[in-house]
Structure formats: structure tokens, C-alpha cells
Write a protein that holds these residues in place. Structure first.
Motif, PDB file in Angstrom:
ATOM      1  N   ILE A 136      12.306   7.746   9.599  1.00 50.71           N
ATOM      2  CA  ILE A 136      12.357   9.044   8.586  1.00 50.71           C
ATOM      3  C   ILE A 136      11.240   9.293   8.092  1.00 50.71           C
ATOM      4  N   VAL A 137      11.770  10.666   8.685  1.00 56.78           N
ATOM      5  CA  VAL A 137       9.763  11.581   7.931  1.00 56.78           C
ATOM      6  C   VAL A 137       9.812  11.507   6.494  1.00 56.78           C
ATOM      7  N   SER A 138       8.654  11.283   5.866  1.00 54.78           N
ATOM      8  CA  SER A 138       8.016  11.639   4.293  1.00 54.78           C
ATOM      9  C   SER A 138       7.412  12.957   3.913  1.00 54.78           C
ATOM     10  N   PHE A 139       6.935  13.048   3.313  1.00 56.64           N
ATOM     11  CA  PHE A 139       5.703  13.989   3.373  1.00 56.64           C
ATOM     12  C   PHE A 139       4.157  13.584   2.409  1.00 56.64           C
ATOM     13  N   THR A 140       3.120  14.243   2.682  1.00 62.77           N
ATOM     14  CA  THR A 140       1.595  13.270   2.679  1.00 62.77           C
ATOM     15  C   THR A 140       1.647  13.759   0.578  1.00 62.77           C
ATOM     16  N   ASN A 141       1.619  12.329   0.347  1.00 65.84           N
ATOM     17  CA  ASN A 141       1.395  12.611  -1.292  1.00 65.84           C
ATOM     18  C   ASN A 141       2.515  11.591  -1.789  1.00 65.84           C
ATOM     19  N   ALA A 142       3.230  11.464  -0.872  1.00 58.83           N
ATOM     20  CA  ALA A 142       4.534  11.239  -1.529  1.00 58.83           C
ATOM     21  C   ALA A 142       4.892  10.001  -2.725  1.00 58.83           C
ATOM     22  N   PHE A 143       5.488  10.313  -3.523  1.00 61.14           N
ATOM     23  CA  PHE A 143       5.991   8.749  -3.728  1.00 61.14           C
ATOM     24  C   PHE A 143       7.139   8.386  -4.211  1.00 61.14           C
ATOM     25  N   HIS A 144       8.434   7.165  -3.519  1.00 60.70           N
ATOM     26  CA  HIS A 144       9.486   6.921  -3.470  1.00 60.70           C
ATOM     27  C   HIS A 144      10.057   5.838  -4.221  1.00 60.70           C
ATOM     28  N   GLY A 145       9.030   4.748  -4.370  1.00 60.77           N
ATOM     29  CA  GLY A 145       9.153   3.747  -4.241  1.00 60.77           C
ATOM     30  C   GLY A 145       8.292   2.466  -4.262  1.00 60.77           C
ATOM     31  N   MET A 146       8.563   0.675  -5.093  1.00 61.01           N
ATOM     32  CA  MET A 146       7.390  -0.075  -4.470  1.00 61.01           C
ATOM     33  C   MET A 146       8.078  -1.336  -3.393  1.00 61.01           C
ATOM     34  N   SER A 147       9.302  -1.218  -3.410  1.00 61.00           N
ATOM     35  CA  SER A 147       9.399  -1.652  -2.334  1.00 61.00           C
ATOM     36  C   SER A 147       9.567  -1.740  -0.718  1.00 61.00           C
ATOM     37  N   LEU A 148      10.508  -2.674  -0.627  1.00 65.64           N
ATOM     38  CA  LEU A 148       9.724  -1.979   1.911  1.00 65.64           C
ATOM     39  C   LEU A 148       9.573  -0.749   1.918  1.00 65.64           C
ATOM     40  N   GLY A 149      11.534  -0.594   2.315  1.00 63.28           N
ATOM     41  CA  GLY A 149      11.128   0.521   2.021  1.00 63.28           C
ATOM     42  C   GLY A 149      10.967   2.024   1.969  1.00 63.28           C
ATOM     43  N   SER A 150      11.647   1.951   0.861  1.00 66.44           N
ATOM     44  CA  SER A 150      10.993   2.666  -0.427  1.00 66.44           C
ATOM     45  C   SER A 150       9.207   3.179   0.097  1.00 66.44           C
ATOM     46  N   LEU A 151       8.476   2.265  -0.467  1.00 68.24           N
ATOM     47  CA  LEU A 151       7.037   2.368   0.319  1.00 68.24           C
ATOM     48  C   LEU A 151       6.499   2.634   1.585  1.00 68.24           C
ATOM     49  N   ALA A 152       7.665   2.745   2.430  1.00 67.76           N
ATOM     50  CA  ALA A 152       7.392   2.990   3.889  1.00 67.76           C
ATOM     51  C   ALA A 152       7.293   4.421   3.684  1.00 67.76           C
ATOM     52  N   VAL A 153       8.088   4.969   3.120  1.00 62.98           N
ATOM     53  CA  VAL A 153       8.023   6.413   2.756  1.00 62.98           C
ATOM     54  C   VAL A 153       7.269   7.268   1.665  1.00 62.98           C
ATOM     55  N   THR A 154       6.644   6.162   1.265  1.00 65.42           N
ATOM     56  CA  THR A 154       5.154   7.155   0.312  1.00 65.42           C
ATOM     57  C   THR A 154       3.602   6.839   0.759  1.00 65.42           C
ATOM     58  N   GLY A 155       3.182   7.729   0.397  1.00 62.94           N
ATOM     59  CA  GLY A 155       1.754   8.064   1.024  1.00 62.94           C
ATOM     60  C   GLY A 155       0.759   7.184   0.368  1.00 62.94           C
ATOM     61  N   ASN A 156       0.528   7.056  -1.285  1.00 60.97           N
ATOM     62  CA  ASN A 156      -0.486   6.126  -1.656  1.00 60.97           C
ATOM     63  C   ASN A 156      -0.598   5.133  -0.961  1.00 60.97           C
ATOM     64  N   ALA A 157      -1.845   4.904  -0.746  1.00 63.10           N
ATOM     65  CA  ALA A 157      -2.752   4.001  -0.112  1.00 63.10           C
ATOM     66  C   ALA A 157      -2.693   2.768  -0.634  1.00 63.10           C
ATOM     67  N   PHE A 158      -2.961   2.987  -2.170  1.00 64.39           N
ATOM     68  CA  PHE A 158      -2.857   1.732  -2.211  1.00 64.39           C
ATOM     69  C   PHE A 158      -1.924   1.557  -2.866  1.00 64.39           C
ATOM     70  N   LYS A 159      -0.284   1.969  -2.812  1.00 63.83           N
ATOM     71  CA  LYS A 159       0.756   1.171  -2.936  1.00 63.83           C
ATOM     72  C   LYS A 159       1.195   1.216  -2.090  1.00 63.83           C
ATOM     73  N   ARG A 160       1.057   1.374  -0.909  1.00 62.02           N
ATOM     74  CA  ARG A 160       1.055   0.957   0.424  1.00 62.02           C
ATOM     75  C   ARG A 160       0.439  -0.997   0.495  1.00 62.02           C
ATOM     76  N   ALA A 161      -0.822  -0.918   0.431  1.00 56.30           N
ATOM     77  CA  ALA A 161      -1.606  -1.816   0.367  1.00 56.30           C
ATOM     78  C   ALA A 161      -0.779  -3.358  -0.054  1.00 56.30           C
ATOM     79  N   GLY A 162      -0.421  -2.618  -0.784  1.00 56.03           N
ATOM     80  CA  GLY A 162       0.225  -3.706  -1.908  1.00 56.03           C
ATOM     81  C   GLY A 162       1.726  -4.642  -0.690  1.00 56.03           C
ATOM     82  N   ALA A 163       2.016  -3.850   0.093  1.00 55.21           N
ATOM     83  CA  ALA A 163       3.141  -3.942   1.326  1.00 55.21           C
ATOM     84  C   ALA A 163       2.703  -6.177   1.309  1.00 55.21           C
ATOM     85  N   GLY A 164       1.062  -5.888   2.079  1.00 56.41           N
ATOM     86  CA  GLY A 164       1.289  -7.513   2.720  1.00 56.41           C
ATOM     87  C   GLY A 164       1.275  -7.253   4.119  1.00 56.41           C
TER      88      GLY A 164
END
Length: 420
Positions: A136-164
Motif C-alpha cells: 500500500i502506498v501512503s504519503f509523507t506526514n500521513a496519519f491513518h490510525g493507531m492499529s498496526l495496519g493503519s500505523l504502517a501507512v502513517t508517517g509520524n515516527a513517534f507514533k510508528r515507534a509505539g508499534a514495537g
């Protein structure tokens, strides 16, 4: 006004450290009506946050509250999974008559669960199922949610890091104006798609926000969105528009993509679709994409009937005659004029937005948080957005009066001046 921080011992003792909004707004809120919130000590706050866009029609909107109370008092079904109910039927008929049919949109409606990230997960899952591909292609600075699939297409490094864990099967591309207009649109994306040695797996879909809310109020141009839709069609990729925060009239039209004149393959909707702040989300898709097997994607709380009740009342009240869009655009002009005046007065500040979503970006990035803190002290609720919290974000209710909007904008201007 002077605000004394309340005793928060029970929150600090029992609630997780993950809590966030309450740190910026140290008050214990007790009630709310329209565009105002009230804490237990009697202080009044003008709300330019609107439940992160979940309260487009204000707090405890009296029309929606009446419909909800009547439904509860007659023992209407509260929990219904995906069973057929009168409340669901009323919503679907209202959605078809007020939203889909007038816009000539053919979408099937799926209730994937109560939250926005549920809608995104269902959209990604469906796209992969239809196309038989993973990427799936997403875009820089995107935000799509906090569950794992949505985080995978989210840009924010802080939020992505929470996935573990590694977040895979997603590829970011530059959002509109990422290179300040120095690079032709989609040059990198198209080159990777056409080069057999690029290493990019053929994507199943592209997911995009027309206005990136959490990413800093980055507004995509209509021509950029049209070019993206054409690229997706040429390259056999589905186009998913995430309208969770920017839909339901936030940018003026009910769907934020209407201005661009495109028809996405899949659309995710949540936040203000219930109109009352009740959890509800939709995944909309073209009929030919409805390849689900019964029960293949489900959830216990996908049938929130009280939310169906307020959602139907919202559509019938605010979207039957086209006046809401006109009002929102007029209020947006009021905001734009005020923000322009602030930026002319202050150096190092810029602004952007559409409809009733606006942001002020500060070159001195910590100043944005200082502005929000001072605004709270003055009785105005605003939050920051952007990858470094450098943008003050404005999300007033669409139903806000011109007088309340003007008051909040004057308070904002004062907060900016006093943090210079």
C-alpha cells in the motif's frame, strides 16, 4: 481568566501515562453545550477542538439529543452487531437520499467497527483482497490510525515507534508540495512504478488524506488529487481517500474530495458521521469491490444503533438542503481573514486550510505549544499538529456562531501576541 489546576490525584494514580489532551488542558470538565465546555469549577471554555473533529455540530446538539433520548426512552435496540434494525435502516436511507444519491456516488456501505482505524483496516484489507497484492502506498506526514495496519501507512515516527514491531507492506511517497514545487508531481512515484529494477512491489492501493490533519494541515491541491486518481487508474491501483477527520462537511462539501471532482474507489468515514460524538465508522466502496464473504470481516460493536439514530438526524437536519456547505465556507472566510491579520502582524508565522480546518505554522516550533497553553489560560481550546507540534490547529464546530468564532479568533490573536 485565572485557572487553578484541579486536584487530579485519581487520574494520576489510576490512569495510564499515555493520556495526552488532559496534560495540555488541566481542568476537570463537567458539561458542554454547543461550542462551549465548562469545568467543575465553573470556568467556561470556547471549543476550537470539537472532539478532534468528532463534534462538527457542537456538543449536545439539541436536535440530535432529542432524537437520541426519544430512541432510548422507547427501548430502541442499543447493541445489534450487524443485525437489521429500524435505526440502521433509517440511517442507510438518509445516507443514500441526502449524501450518495445527490452526488451520484455508487458506494456500498460497510460498518467495520466503531472507530476510524477500524475503517482504515477494513479498507486496506479489502484492497489487498481485491487486487491480490500486499503493498500500500501512503504519503509523507500521513496519519491513518493507531492499529498496526493503519500505523504502517502513517508517517509520524513517534507514533510508528509505539508499534514495537516492524511495520511492513507500506511505502511512503511525497505528499503534495513536499519539495516546495521544485519537483514535478509524482515524478519519483511513476519512475518507481515503471522501473522493473526499482524494488517497489506493485501496490494494491494508494491511501491519501486530501487535507492532512495530524500531519500539520497540509492541503492537497485539486489538480494534484486529480493527477493521483489518474495515476491510480493507469497503474491498476485502487484509490482510498481517508475522510475520517476531513469528511462530514469539515472542508465545506460533505466529502473533502468533492472539490477535486474525483470518485475514489474506497472512502473511510468516522469521527462526525454520528453527529453526536458517538463511536461510528463507515468504509465505503464501489459495488464491484464488494467481494467479502459473510463474516469475513466483523466486530462486536460495528452496529452502534444510538449512533445510527443521531447520524440519521444529522443528515436530515443539516444535509438535506445544501445550506451547511455554504455556511461552512462563509465561516472559513472569516477564519482566513483573521489568520491573515495575525500573520501580517507577527513574523515567522504562516497559515493554511480549507473550510473550517486551519493551521498556523510557527518557524519557532515550540511557540505553537506555548500559544495553545496561553489560549487555554484565556479560555480557548486549541491543539497542535504537525510532526514536531509546530502547527496550531483550528477545528471549530461547523455550527459555531459568527460571534463565537470571532471571539475565539480574537483570543487566539492575543495568545499569539503574548507568546511572541
Amino acid at each position: 481568566m485565572t485557572i487553578t489546576p484541579p486536584a487530579l490525584s485519581v487520574f494520576e494514580a489510576l490512569e495510564s501515562e499515555v493520556r495526552s489532551y488532559c496534560r495540555g488542558w488541566p481542568a476537570v470538565f463537567d458539561r458542554a453545550q454547543g461550542s462551549h465546555m465548562y469545568d467543575e469549577d465553573g470556568h467556561t471554555y470556547l471549543d476550537f477542538f470539537a472532539g478532534a473533529g468528532s463534534l462538527n455540530y457542537g456538543h449536545n446538539n439539541p436536535v440530535l439529543k432529542r432524537a437520541l433520548i426519544d430512541y432510548i426512552e422507547r427501548d430502541g435496540v442499543t447493541h445489534g452487531l450487524d443485525m437489521s434494525t429500524t435505526a440502521k435502516r433509517a440511517f442507510l436511507e438518509s445516507f443514500q437520499n441526502n449524501i450518495l444519491r445527490p452526488r451520484d456516488l455508487p458506494y456500498k456501505v460497510m460498518f467495520p467497527g466503531p472507530t476510524g482505524t477500524n475503517a482504515v483496516e477494513a479498507a486496506l484489507k479489502l484492497a489487498r483482497k481485491v487486487k491480490g497484492r500486499e503493498s500500500i502506498v501512503s504519503f509523507t506526514n500521513a496519519f491513518h490510525g493507531m492499529s498496526l495496519g493503519s500505523l504502517a501507512v502513517t508517517g509520524n515516527a513517534f507514533k510508528r515507534a509505539g508499534a514495537g514491531i516492524p511495520l511492513v507492506h507500506g511505502t511512503p511517497m511525497p505528499f503534495d508540495n513536499y519539495f516546495d514545487g521544485t519537483v514535478p508531481d509524482f515524478l519519483w512515484f511513476e519512475r518507481l512504478l515503471e522501473d522493473q529494477g526499482s524494488g517497489l512491489n506493485q501496490p494494491a492501493a494508494v491511501i491519501v488524506e486530501t487535507v492532512q490533519g495530524e500531519g500539520g494541515i497540509n492541503v492537497a491541491r485539486p489538480e494534484w488529487l486529480r493527477a493521483l486518481a489518474e495515476l491510480c487508474e493507469r497503474q491498476d491501483m485502487l484509490l482510498i481517500v481517508d475522510d475520517i477527520q476531513m469528511g462530514c462537511g469539515r472542508t465545506g462539501a460533505f466529502f473533502s474530495f468533492e472539490e477535486a471532482g474525483i470518485t475514489p474507489d474506497i472512502v473511510t468515514v468516522s469521527k462526525s458521521i454520528s453527529g453526536y460524538g458517538l463511536p461510528m465508522s463507515l468504509t465505503l466502496f464501489k459495488p464491484e469491490l464488494d467481494v467479502w464473504e459473510p463474516g469475513e470481516h466483523n466486530g462486536t460493536f460495528r452496529g452502534n444503533n444510538p449512533a445510527f439514530v443521531t447520524a440519521a438526524a444529522t443528515l436530515d437536519t443539516y444535509w438535506a438542503d445544501g445550506q451547511m456547505e455554504k455556511q461552512t465556507l462563509a465561516r472559513g472566510e472569516q477564519v482566513e481573514q483573521a489568520l491573515r491579520a495575525i500573520c501580517e502582524e507577527q513574523s515567522g508565522v504562516d497559515f493554511r486550510g480549507r473550510g473550517l480546518v486551519w493551521g498556523m505554522e510557527f518557524e519557532d516550533k515550540p511557540r505553537a505549544s506555548a500559544v495553545c497553553k496561553r489560549a487555554f489560560e484565556l479560555g480557548l481550546l486549541v491543539e497542535t499538529s504537525g510532526p514536531e507540534s509546530e502547527v496550531v490547529k483550528l477545528l471549530p464546530a461547523l455550527t459555531i456562531s459568527p460571534e463565537d468564532l470571532d471571539e475565539g479568533l480574537r483570543t487566539l490573536a492575543r495568545a499569539v501576541r503574548e507568546t511572541a
